[in-house]
Design a protein around this motif. Sequence first.
Motif, PDB file in Angstrom:
ATOM      1  N   CYS A  84      -5.208 -11.093  -3.729  1.00 20.74           N
ATOM      2  CA  CYS A  84      -4.802  -9.701  -3.945  1.00 20.74           C
ATOM      3  C   CYS A  84      -3.936  -9.261  -2.767  1.00 20.74           C
ATOM      4  CB  CYS A  84      -6.010  -8.777  -4.111  1.00 20.74           C
ATOM      5  SG  CYS A  84      -7.066  -8.646  -2.673  1.00 20.74           S
ATOM      6  N   ILE A  85      -3.120  -8.272  -3.011  1.00 18.21           N
ATOM      7  CA  ILE A  85      -2.297  -7.667  -1.965  1.00 18.21           C
ATOM      8  C   ILE A  85      -2.843  -6.260  -1.745  1.00 18.21           C
ATOM      9  CG2 ILE A  85       0.024  -6.939  -1.259  1.00 18.21           C
ATOM     10  CD1 ILE A  85      -0.080  -9.939  -1.660  1.00 18.21           C
ATOM     11  N   ILE A  86      -3.226  -5.963  -0.501  1.00 23.20           N
ATOM     12  CA  ILE A  86      -3.739  -4.632  -0.191  1.00 23.20           C
ATOM     13  C   ILE A  86      -2.857  -3.970   0.855  1.00 23.20           C
ATOM     14  CG2 ILE A  86      -6.124  -5.263  -0.735  1.00 23.20           C
ATOM     15  CD1 ILE A  86      -6.656  -5.192   2.335  1.00 23.20           C
ATOM     16  N   ARG A  87      -2.859  -2.643   0.819  1.00 20.81           N
ATOM     17  CA  ARG A  87      -2.138  -1.873   1.824  1.00 20.81           C
ATOM     18  C   ARG A  87      -3.118  -0.890   2.437  1.00 20.81           C
ATOM     19  NH1 ARG A  87       0.349   2.855   0.970  1.00 20.81           N
ATOM     20  NH2 ARG A  87       0.536   2.440  -1.251  1.00 20.81           N
ATOM     21  N   GLY A  94      -8.418   5.640   7.215  1.00 21.23           N
ATOM     22  CA  GLY A  94      -7.345   5.652   6.222  1.00 21.23           C
ATOM     23  C   GLY A  94      -7.816   5.143   4.876  1.00 21.23           C
ATOM     24  N   ARG A  95      -6.889   5.022   3.959  1.00 18.91           N
ATOM     25  CA  ARG A  95      -7.194   4.572   2.609  1.00 18.91           C
ATOM     26  C   ARG A  95      -6.779   3.126   2.406  1.00 18.91           C
ATOM     27  NH1 ARG A  95      -4.390   9.494  -0.354  1.00 18.91           N
ATOM     28  NH2 ARG A  95      -2.838   8.909   1.159  1.00 18.91           N
ATOM     29  N   ILE A  96      -7.362   2.494   1.409  1.00 17.57           N
ATOM     30  CA  ILE A  96      -7.056   1.115   1.046  1.00 17.57           C
ATOM     31  C   ILE A  96      -6.526   1.124  -0.384  1.00 17.57           C
ATOM     32  CG2 ILE A  96      -7.966  -1.216   0.754  1.00 17.57           C
ATOM     33  CD1 ILE A  96     -10.293  -0.291   2.667  1.00 17.57           C
ATOM     34  N   LEU A 132      -7.347 -13.207   5.275  1.00 14.99           N
ATOM     35  CA  LEU A 132      -6.526 -12.017   5.173  1.00 14.99           C
ATOM     36  C   LEU A 132      -5.310 -12.228   6.069  1.00 14.99           C
ATOM     37  CD1 LEU A 132      -6.654  -9.174   3.859  1.00 14.99           C
ATOM     38  CD2 LEU A 132      -7.660  -8.373   6.002  1.00 14.99           C
ATOM     39  N   THR A 133      -4.117 -12.244   5.462  1.00 17.89           N
ATOM     40  CA  THR A 133      -2.886 -12.520   6.193  1.00 17.89           C
ATOM     41  C   THR A 133      -1.967 -11.315   6.135  1.00 17.89           C
ATOM     42  OG1 THR A 133      -3.084 -14.810   5.442  1.00 17.89           O
ATOM     43  CG2 THR A 133      -0.983 -14.161   6.408  1.00 17.89           C
ATOM     44  N   LYS A 134      -1.464 -10.865   7.284  1.00 12.11           N
ATOM     45  CA  LYS A 134      -0.544  -9.732   7.325  1.00 12.11           C
ATOM     46  C   LYS A 134       0.807 -10.158   6.771  1.00 12.11           C
ATOM     47  CE  LYS A 134       1.018  -6.039  10.397  1.00 12.11           C
ATOM     48  NZ  LYS A 134       0.649  -4.900   9.629  1.00 12.11           N
ATOM     49  N   ILE A 135       1.363  -9.367   5.838  1.00  8.64           N
ATOM     50  CA  ILE A 135       2.671  -9.713   5.255  1.00  8.64           C
ATOM     51  C   ILE A 135       3.692  -8.610   5.493  1.00  8.64           C
ATOM     52  CG2 ILE A 135       1.812 -11.314   3.535  1.00  8.64           C
ATOM     53  CD1 ILE A 135       1.934  -9.097   1.480  1.00  8.64           C
ATOM     54  N   ASP A 136       3.259  -7.475   6.075  1.00 11.68           N
ATOM     55  CA  ASP A 136       4.215  -6.397   6.351  1.00 11.68           C
ATOM     56  C   ASP A 136       3.704  -5.590   7.528  1.00 11.68           C
ATOM     57  OD1 ASP A 136       5.955  -4.259   6.361  1.00 11.68           O
ATOM     58  OD2 ASP A 136       5.348  -3.519   4.402  1.00 11.68           O
ATOM     59  N   MET A 167      -2.987  -0.255   8.955  1.00 11.83           N
ATOM     60  CA  MET A 167      -2.816  -1.658   9.318  1.00 11.83           C
ATOM     61  C   MET A 167      -1.750  -2.397   8.518  1.00 11.83           C
ATOM     62  SD  MET A 167      -6.817  -2.540   9.890  1.00 11.83           S
ATOM     63  CE  MET A 167      -6.548  -4.161  10.560  1.00 11.83           C
ATOM     64  N   GLY A 168      -1.021  -1.710   7.650  1.00 14.93           N
ATOM     65  CA  GLY A 168       0.042  -2.360   6.898  1.00 14.93           C
ATOM     66  C   GLY A 168      -0.445  -3.101   5.663  1.00 14.93           C
ATOM     67  N   THR A 169       0.386  -4.041   5.197  1.00 14.09           N
ATOM     68  CA  THR A 169       0.121  -4.775   3.967  1.00 14.09           C
ATOM     69  C   THR A 169      -0.397  -6.172   4.297  1.00 14.09           C
ATOM     70  OG1 THR A 169       1.894  -3.533   2.910  1.00 14.09           O
ATOM     71  CG2 THR A 169       1.159  -5.527   1.787  1.00 14.09           C
TER      72      THR A 169
END
Length: 189
Positions: A166-169, A154-156, A185-189, A173-175
């Motif tokens: 930074c916030i990445i999606r 997938g894409r980042i 790296l912490t999952k927020i969504d 794997m979500g946000t």
Amino acid sequence: MNRKRYLNSANVNDDEVTITIKNNSLFKITKTDFNSHTVKSYCFNRDSKKLKTVMSSSQIMAVKNGYAVTSKGYIANTGSSEMTLRKITSSGSFEKIKQLTKDGKYPTFLGKELYYVTYPLAEGTMSKKAILKKCDQDGSHVKTIKIFTEKNGGRIFFEKITSKYCIIRRDSMGTHKYTYATDKLTKID
């Protein structure tokens, strides 16, 4: 600044442009033709009311403190491009300092630093790898902050870049929030 009045005197339609203020007498206009995927950058002198082409096939991506990052050509929302760091002169022209990357996106000036993302081996589209970098606003002292990978093809995307995190999606794997100081790296969504 009366945006509409200056755009009318520059003979440019408001919905086609991005405007960047340089100083009291100059502002940059980037005009995009979405049908032909072309872009031109102009300098408009508010005192003389003259419009001058300063770059063809270049899009202004970020500007601060007399520096600008430009892309080569038109960039779609999901695409990336060659990025060049430029110094804005007092006459409104853009002098090339250096090429930042052949395939990048998300240039962000924060204070006197520039943050940006490179996509190695992407050739015009997003890759499975994204490298977050920072340098001084003049292009010196380049440092890699983090290399992000997407294992499922997938894409980042970067939704936000600050000087601390930074916030990445990721497609699969979500946000996530990545904090530079802790390397977490912490999952927020």
